[in-house]
Design a protein around this motif. Structure first.
Motif, short mmCIF file in Angstrom:
data_model
loop_
_atom_site.label_atom_id
_atom_site.label_comp_id
_atom_site.label_asym_id
_atom_site.label_seq_id
_atom_site.Cartn_x
_atom_site.Cartn_y
_atom_site.Cartn_z
N ARG A 6 9.46 -2.61 4.35
CA ARG A 6 9.91 -1.23 4.21
C ARG A 6 9.94 -0.81 2.75
NH1 ARG A 6 12.26 1.10 8.55
NH2 ARG A 6 12.70 -0.22 10.31
N ARG A 7 9.85 0.51 2.57
CA ARG A 7 10.04 1.15 1.27
C ARG A 7 9.09 0.64 0.19
NH1 ARG A 7 15.27 0.64 3.41
NH2 ARG A 7 16.19 2.65 3.84
N VAL A 37 -0.97 5.02 5.90
CA VAL A 37 -1.11 3.72 5.25
C VAL A 37 -2.56 3.27 5.33
CG1 VAL A 37 -0.35 1.31 5.24
CG2 VAL A 37 1.25 3.11 5.89
N THR A 38 -3.11 2.83 4.19
CA THR A 38 -4.45 2.26 4.17
C THR A 38 -4.36 0.80 3.74
OG1 THR A 38 -4.84 3.00 1.91
CG2 THR A 38 -5.59 4.46 3.67
N LEU A 39 -5.34 0.03 4.16
CA LEU A 39 -5.42 -1.39 3.85
C LEU A 39 -6.75 -1.68 3.17
CD1 LEU A 39 -4.61 -4.40 4.09
CD2 LEU A 39 -5.47 -4.32 6.45
N VAL A 78 -6.73 -10.80 -2.18
CA VAL A 78 -5.75 -9.75 -2.42
C VAL A 78 -5.82 -8.74 -1.28
CG1 VAL A 78 -4.95 -7.94 -3.98
CG2 VAL A 78 -5.97 -10.03 -4.91
N LEU A 79 -4.72 -8.60 -0.55
CA LEU A 79 -4.60 -7.60 0.51
C LEU A 79 -3.67 -6.52 -0.02
CD1 LEU A 79 -3.91 -10.09 3.43
CD2 LEU A 79 -6.10 -9.12 2.77
N THR A 80 -4.12 -5.28 0.01
CA THR A 80 -3.33 -4.18 -0.54
C THR A 80 -3.09 -3.12 0.53
OG1 THR A 80 -4.33 -4.54 -2.71
CG2 THR A 80 -3.19 -2.44 -2.37
N TRP A 81 -1.82 -2.88 0.82
CA TRP A 81 -1.43 -1.79 1.71
C TRP A 81 -0.95 -0.66 0.83
CZ3 TRP A 81 -0.92 -6.80 3.06
CH2 TRP A 81 -1.29 -7.18 4.35
N ASP A 82 -1.57 0.50 0.93
CA ASP A 82 -1.16 1.66 0.14
C ASP A 82 -0.47 2.64 1.08
OD1 ASP A 82 -0.79 3.51 -1.83
OD2 ASP A 82 -2.88 4.17 -1.88
N ASN A 83 0.81 2.86 0.84
CA ASN A 83 1.63 3.69 1.71
C ASN A 83 1.87 5.03 1.02
OD1 ASN A 83 3.46 4.75 3.47
ND2 ASN A 83 4.83 3.00 3.48
N ALA A 84 1.08 6.04 1.38
CA ALA A 84 1.16 7.35 0.74
C ALA A 84 2.22 8.25 1.37
CB ALA A 84 -0.20 8.04 0.80
N VAL A 87 9.29 9.62 2.71
CA VAL A 87 10.43 10.22 3.38
C VAL A 87 11.62 10.02 2.47
CG1 VAL A 87 11.93 10.12 5.39
CG2 VAL A 87 9.48 9.70 5.67
N ALA A 88 12.13 11.11 1.93
CA ALA A 88 13.26 11.04 1.00
C ALA A 88 13.00 10.05 -0.14
CB ALA A 88 14.55 10.68 1.75
N GLY A 89 11.76 10.05 -0.63
CA GLY A 89 11.42 9.20 -1.77
C GLY A 89 11.01 7.77 -1.42
N SER A 90 11.09 7.41 -0.14
CA SER A 90 10.71 6.06 0.28
C SER A 90 9.52 6.12 1.23
CB SER A 90 11.87 5.36 1.00
OG SER A 90 12.95 5.21 0.11
N GLY A 91 8.64 5.14 1.15
CA GLY A 91 7.50 5.08 2.06
C GLY A 91 7.95 4.74 3.47
N LYS A 92 7.20 5.24 4.46
CA LYS A 92 7.51 4.89 5.85
C LYS A 92 7.10 3.43 6.07
CE LYS A 92 7.76 7.86 9.00
NZ LYS A 92 7.49 8.77 10.10
N ALA A 93 7.68 2.83 7.08
CA ALA A 93 7.46 1.40 7.35
C ALA A 93 6.03 1.11 7.77
CB ALA A 93 8.42 0.94 8.44
#
Length: 105
Positions: A6-7, A37-39, A78-84, A87-93
């Motif tokens: 999370r976050r 979210v992209t991977l 390297v696995l990269t999850w980009d969470n764009a 919600v209230a300043g935090s990324g969704k799960a």
């Protein structure tokens, strides 16, 4: 690795060089409802492709994303999850169920 992350705006999993070369990495992952979210998967300096793209867009249902390269390469994985999504300043799960390196056919 805890299955629920999370976050995180961006998260990388880095592993030391995998001996023998890597041609395929299968990731089972999903994002929360309405998450953006992209991977991306890289081995050394090589970006692997999933369905012809350099990134995969996660859905809200757990799915396997297969990233491949034409030839086996060595280097850090390297696995990269980009969470764009914010919600209230935090990324969704988003969720990581499994990662398989060079799985048997």
């Amino acid at each position: 690795l805890h299955p629920r992350v999370r976050r995180q705006r961006q998260m990388c999993i880095r592993d030391r060089a995998y001996t023998g070369g890597v041609k395929k990495i299968v990731v089972n992952s999903s994002g929360a409802a309405s998450a953006n979210v992209t991977l991306k998967v890289q081995v050394g300096s090589t970006t692997f492709v999933c369905d012809g793209n350099s990134t995969a867009d996660l859905t809200s249902l757990a799915a396997e994303y297969t990233f491949e390269n034409a030839v086996a390469v060595e280097g850090d994985i390297v696995l990269t999850w980009d969470n764009a999504t914010s919600v209230a300043g935090s990324g969704k799960a988003f969720y990581i169920k499994s990662v398989a390196i060079n799985p048997a056919e």
